[in-house]
Design a protein around this motif. Structure first.
Motif, PDB file in Angstrom:
ATOM      1  N   TRP A   1      91.207 -32.600  -5.722  1.00 40.25           N
ATOM      2  CA  TRP A   1      90.092 -32.666  -4.778  1.00 40.25           C
ATOM      3  C   TRP A   1      88.942 -31.891  -5.399  1.00 40.25           C
ATOM      4  O   TRP A   1      89.100 -30.721  -5.768  1.00 40.25           O
ATOM      5  CB  TRP A   1      90.474 -32.037  -3.435  1.00 40.25           C
ATOM      6  N   LEU A   2      87.824 -32.578  -5.557  1.00 39.91           N
ATOM      7  CA  LEU A   2      86.637 -31.994  -6.179  1.00 39.91           C
ATOM      8  C   LEU A   2      85.577 -31.930  -5.084  1.00 39.91           C
ATOM      9  O   LEU A   2      85.219 -32.962  -4.517  1.00 39.91           O
ATOM     10  CB  LEU A   2      86.206 -32.922  -7.308  1.00 39.91           C
ATOM     11  N   VAL A   3      85.118 -30.717  -4.757  1.00 42.93           N
ATOM     12  CA  VAL A   3      84.199 -30.541  -3.634  1.00 42.93           C
ATOM     13  C   VAL A   3      82.933 -29.854  -4.111  1.00 42.93           C
ATOM     14  O   VAL A   3      82.987 -28.724  -4.599  1.00 42.93           O
ATOM     15  CB  VAL A   3      84.867 -29.681  -2.529  1.00 42.93           C
ATOM     16  N   PRO A   4      81.787 -30.533  -4.007  1.00 42.12           N
ATOM     17  CA  PRO A   4      80.556 -29.890  -4.460  1.00 42.12           C
ATOM     18  C   PRO A   4      80.193 -28.690  -3.584  1.00 42.12           C
ATOM     19  O   PRO A   4      80.466 -28.692  -2.382  1.00 42.12           O
ATOM     20  CB  PRO A   4      79.499 -30.997  -4.325  1.00 42.12           C
ATOM     21  N   LEU A   5      79.603 -27.675  -4.201  1.00 40.53           N
ATOM     22  CA  LEU A   5      79.044 -26.552  -3.444  1.00 40.53           C
ATOM     23  C   LEU A   5      77.650 -26.987  -2.997  1.00 40.53           C
ATOM     24  O   LEU A   5      76.830 -27.385  -3.824  1.00 40.53           O
ATOM     25  CB  LEU A   5      78.957 -25.315  -4.340  1.00 40.53           C
ATOM     26  N   THR A   6      77.412 -26.959  -1.694  1.00 40.68           N
ATOM     27  CA  THR A   6      76.099 -27.352  -1.178  1.00 40.68           C
ATOM     28  C   THR A   6      75.546 -26.207  -0.333  1.00 40.68           C
ATOM     29  O   THR A   6      76.279 -25.275   0.007  1.00 40.68           O
ATOM     30  CB  THR A   6      76.204 -28.616  -0.292  1.00 40.68           C
ATOM     31  N   PRO A   7      74.253 -26.289   0.033  1.00 42.65           N
ATOM     32  CA  PRO A   7      73.694 -25.226   0.889  1.00 42.65           C
ATOM     33  C   PRO A   7      74.437 -25.134   2.232  1.00 42.65           C
ATOM     34  O   PRO A   7      74.376 -24.104   2.900  1.00 42.65           O
ATOM     35  CB  PRO A   7      72.246 -25.684   1.102  1.00 42.65           C
ATOM     36  N   ASP A   8      75.148 -26.213   2.622  1.00 40.48           N
ATOM     37  CA  ASP A   8      75.889 -26.201   3.891  1.00 40.48           C
ATOM     38  C   ASP A   8      77.276 -25.572   3.768  1.00 40.48           C
ATOM     39  O   ASP A   8      77.948 -25.390   4.786  1.00 40.48           O
ATOM     40  CB  ASP A   8      76.063 -27.635   4.418  1.00 40.48           C
ATOM     41  N   THR A   9      77.726 -25.305   2.547  1.00 43.49           N
ATOM     42  CA  THR A   9      79.073 -24.752   2.380  1.00 43.49           C
ATOM     43  C   THR A   9      79.142 -23.368   3.026  1.00 43.49           C
ATOM     44  O   THR A   9      78.367 -22.478   2.680  1.00 43.49           O
ATOM     45  CB  THR A   9      79.440 -24.642   0.886  1.00 43.49           C
ATOM     46  N   LYS A  10      80.093 -23.227   3.974  1.00 41.68           N
ATOM     47  CA  LYS A  10      80.214 -21.960   4.704  1.00 41.68           C
ATOM     48  C   LYS A  10      81.319 -21.091   4.108  1.00 41.68           C
ATOM     49  O   LYS A  10      81.291 -19.878   4.212  1.00 41.68           O
ATOM     50  CB  LYS A  10      80.546 -22.224   6.179  1.00 41.68           C
ATOM     51  N   GLU A  11      82.335 -21.748   3.577  1.00 44.93           N
ATOM     52  CA  GLU A  11      83.478 -20.989   3.056  1.00 44.93           C
ATOM     53  C   GLU A  11      84.223 -21.802   2.009  1.00 44.93           C
ATOM     54  O   GLU A  11      84.022 -23.014   1.885  1.00 44.93           O
ATOM     55  CB  GLU A  11      84.420 -20.600   4.193  1.00 44.93           C
ATOM     56  N   ARG A  12      85.097 -21.107   1.307  1.00 46.82           N
ATOM     57  CA  ARG A  12      85.938 -21.754   0.295  1.00 46.82           C
ATOM     58  C   ARG A  12      86.854 -22.766   0.980  1.00 46.82           C
ATOM     59  O   ARG A  12      87.542 -22.418   1.951  1.00 46.82           O
ATOM     60  CB  ARG A  12      86.770 -20.646  -0.381  1.00 46.82           C
TER      61      ARG A  12
ATOM     62  N   PRO B   1      77.929 -32.673 -15.693  1.00 44.39           N
ATOM     63  CA  PRO B   1      76.821 -31.761 -15.976  1.00 44.39           C
ATOM     64  C   PRO B   1      77.022 -30.389 -15.334  1.00 44.39           C
ATOM     65  O   PRO B   1      77.576 -30.294 -14.236  1.00 44.39           O
ATOM     66  CB  PRO B   1      75.593 -32.476 -15.386  1.00 44.39           C
ATOM     67  N   LYS B   2      76.589 -29.372 -16.056  1.00 49.57           N
ATOM     68  CA  LYS B   2      76.693 -27.975 -15.617  1.00 49.57           C
ATOM     69  C   LYS B   2      76.226 -27.786 -14.179  1.00 49.57           C
ATOM     70  O   LYS B   2      76.774 -26.990 -13.424  1.00 49.57           O
ATOM     71  CB  LYS B   2      75.777 -27.117 -16.494  1.00 49.57           C
ATOM     72  N   GLU B   3      75.167 -28.507 -13.824  1.00 52.34           N
ATOM     73  CA  GLU B   3      74.507 -28.327 -12.528  1.00 52.34           C
ATOM     74  C   GLU B   3      75.407 -28.735 -11.358  1.00 52.34           C
ATOM     75  O   GLU B   3      75.127 -28.388 -10.224  1.00 52.34           O
ATOM     76  CB  GLU B   3      73.211 -29.159 -12.463  1.00 52.34           C
ATOM     77  N   PHE B   4      76.468 -29.484 -11.655  1.00 52.19           N
ATOM     78  CA  PHE B   4      77.366 -29.908 -10.568  1.00 52.19           C
ATOM     79  C   PHE B   4      78.341 -28.759 -10.248  1.00 52.19           C
ATOM     80  O   PHE B   4      79.481 -28.731 -10.682  1.00 52.19           O
ATOM     81  CB  PHE B   4      78.120 -31.184 -10.951  1.00 52.19           C
ATOM     82  N   VAL B   5      77.850 -27.813  -9.453  1.00 52.55           N
ATOM     83  CA  VAL B   5      78.683 -26.660  -9.085  1.00 52.55           C
ATOM     84  C   VAL B   5      79.662 -27.095  -7.996  1.00 52.55           C
ATOM     85  O   VAL B   5      79.276 -27.774  -7.041  1.00 52.55           O
ATOM     86  CB  VAL B   5      77.800 -25.484  -8.623  1.00 52.55           C
ATOM     87  N   HIS B   6      80.922 -26.748  -8.163  1.00 49.53           N
ATOM     88  CA  HIS B   6      81.944 -27.302  -7.281  1.00 49.53           C
ATOM     89  C   HIS B   6      83.140 -26.363  -7.143  1.00 49.53           C
ATOM     90  O   HIS B   6      83.318 -25.423  -7.915  1.00 49.53           O
ATOM     91  CB  HIS B   6      82.440 -28.641  -7.845  1.00 49.53           C
TER      92      HIS B   6
ATOM     93  N   MET C   1      82.253 -21.803 -16.481  1.00 55.24           N
ATOM     94  CA  MET C   1      81.627 -20.597 -15.923  1.00 55.24           C
ATOM     95  C   MET C   1      81.797 -20.557 -14.400  1.00 55.24           C
ATOM     96  O   MET C   1      81.577 -21.545 -13.711  1.00 55.24           O
ATOM     97  CB  MET C   1      80.140 -20.598 -16.273  1.00 55.24           C
ATOM     98  N   MET C   2      82.183 -19.384 -13.874  1.00 58.64           N
ATOM     99  CA  MET C   2      82.284 -19.215 -12.421  1.00 58.64           C
ATOM    100  C   MET C   2      80.893 -18.972 -11.839  1.00 58.64           C
ATOM    101  O   MET C   2      80.026 -18.428 -12.501  1.00 58.64           O
ATOM    102  CB  MET C   2      83.197 -18.031 -12.097  1.00 58.64           C
ATOM    103  N   MET C   3      80.723 -19.392 -10.600  1.00 62.92           N
ATOM    104  CA  MET C   3      79.430 -19.241  -9.930  1.00 62.92           C
ATOM    105  C   MET C   3      79.639 -18.506  -8.608  1.00 62.92           C
ATOM    106  O   MET C   3      80.726 -18.533  -8.035  1.00 62.92           O
ATOM    107  CB  MET C   3      78.829 -20.625  -9.658  1.00 62.92           C
ATOM    108  N   PRO C   4      78.578 -17.873  -8.099  1.00 63.22           N
ATOM    109  CA  PRO C   4      78.724 -17.190  -6.803  1.00 63.22           C
ATOM    110  C   PRO C   4      78.877 -18.199  -5.663  1.00 63.22           C
ATOM    111  O   PRO C   4      78.244 -19.251  -5.695  1.00 63.22           O
ATOM    112  CB  PRO C   4      77.413 -16.400  -6.661  1.00 63.22           C
ATOM    113  N   GLY C   5      79.731 -17.876  -4.701  1.00 61.47           N
ATOM    114  CA  GLY C   5      79.945 -18.759  -3.544  1.00 61.47           C
ATOM    115  C   GLY C   5      79.247 -18.183  -2.319  1.00 61.47           C
ATOM    116  O   GLY C   5      78.525 -17.195  -2.420  1.00 61.47           O
ATOM    117  N   PRO C   6      79.470 -18.799  -1.170  1.00 61.39           N
ATOM    118  CA  PRO C   6      78.821 -18.330   0.065  1.00 61.39           C
ATOM    119  C   PRO C   6      79.389 -16.962   0.494  1.00 61.39           C
ATOM    120  O   PRO C   6      80.512 -16.659   0.180  1.00 61.39           O
ATOM    121  CB  PRO C   6      79.157 -19.402   1.087  1.00 61.39           C
TER     122      PRO C   6
END
Ligand SMILES: [Cu+2]
Length: 198
Positions: free
Chosen positions: A119-130, A150-155, A193-198
């Motif tokens: 399951w691949l889930v994009p991180l969006t501005p609406d993402t509230k939690e993991r 692409p790198k920009e697809f943070v998920h 690379m890991m990215m910051p989450g909500p």
């Protein structure tokens, strides 16, 4: 929601008192086992990759594997492979436990063998939690996996090795028993690379 979870905790405490923690953990695992067995059955048809393609799970061609190299602030992938990802971009919305948006195949002797789903889930501005499925927290958020995504697809993502045992666990990202050796399109990837989450 709050009441329900309060009741849930109360029930678990009572059962816990009655039978000890292990039994409760076991009961939870069994609960997901039934769900996972049902899922595996429903996906068995995709052992034929042509059925997957017809249902719009499209091959991303390369067989992705990792050396086990550790880089600070990057995902920690144990040495092993994922395989060839077949991605279905028509599966949208929150992760559906019955419908993974990725199927993963291992090239074996000139054939493709279904080994896992993801399951691949994009991180969006609406993402509230993991996100979680089957009581398993997703890994990430992370950058897209260059050079295929692409790198920009943070998920976030979660793998489930439904069709091949994984000594690292059913939900580990890589499987040391899966190999891309001898496949023309083997692709050694660097840990993402890991990215910051909500
Ligand atoms: Cu990923």
């Amino acid at each position: 929601m709050f009441r329900k979870s309060l009741f849930h905790y109360a029930a678990i405490s009572l059962i816990g008192l009655a039978c000890g923690g292990f039994a409760v953990g076991q009961a939870a695992a069994d609960k997901f086992k039934a769900q996972i067995d049902t899922l595996r059955k429903s996906l068995e048809k995709y052992q034929d990759y042509k059925v997957a393609v017809r249902d719009l799970y499209l091959s991303t061609v390369a067989c992705v594997h990792y050396s086990g190299e550790k880089i600070t602030h990057h995902m920690e992938y144990a040495k092993g492979a994922m395989g060839v990802h077949f991605v279905n971009l028509t599966v949208k919305g929150p992760p559906d436990p019955a419908k993974p948006n990725v199927l993963i195949y291992e090239p074996v002797g000139g054939k493709l063998q279904l080994v896992a789903v993801e399951w691949l889930v994009p991180l969006t501005p609406d993402t509230k939690e993991r996100p979680t499925l089957f009581g398993q927290p997703f890994v990430g958020p992370m950058e897209g996996h260059e050079p295929l995504i692409p790198k920009e697809f943070v998920h976030y993502d979660l793998h489930a090795w439904l069709f091949k045992d994984n000594p690292l666990g059913m939900f580990a990202s890589t499987n040391p028993n899966v190999s891309c050796d001898g496949f023309d399109f083997a692709l050694l990837e660097k840990p993402t690379m890991m990215m910051p989450g909500p």
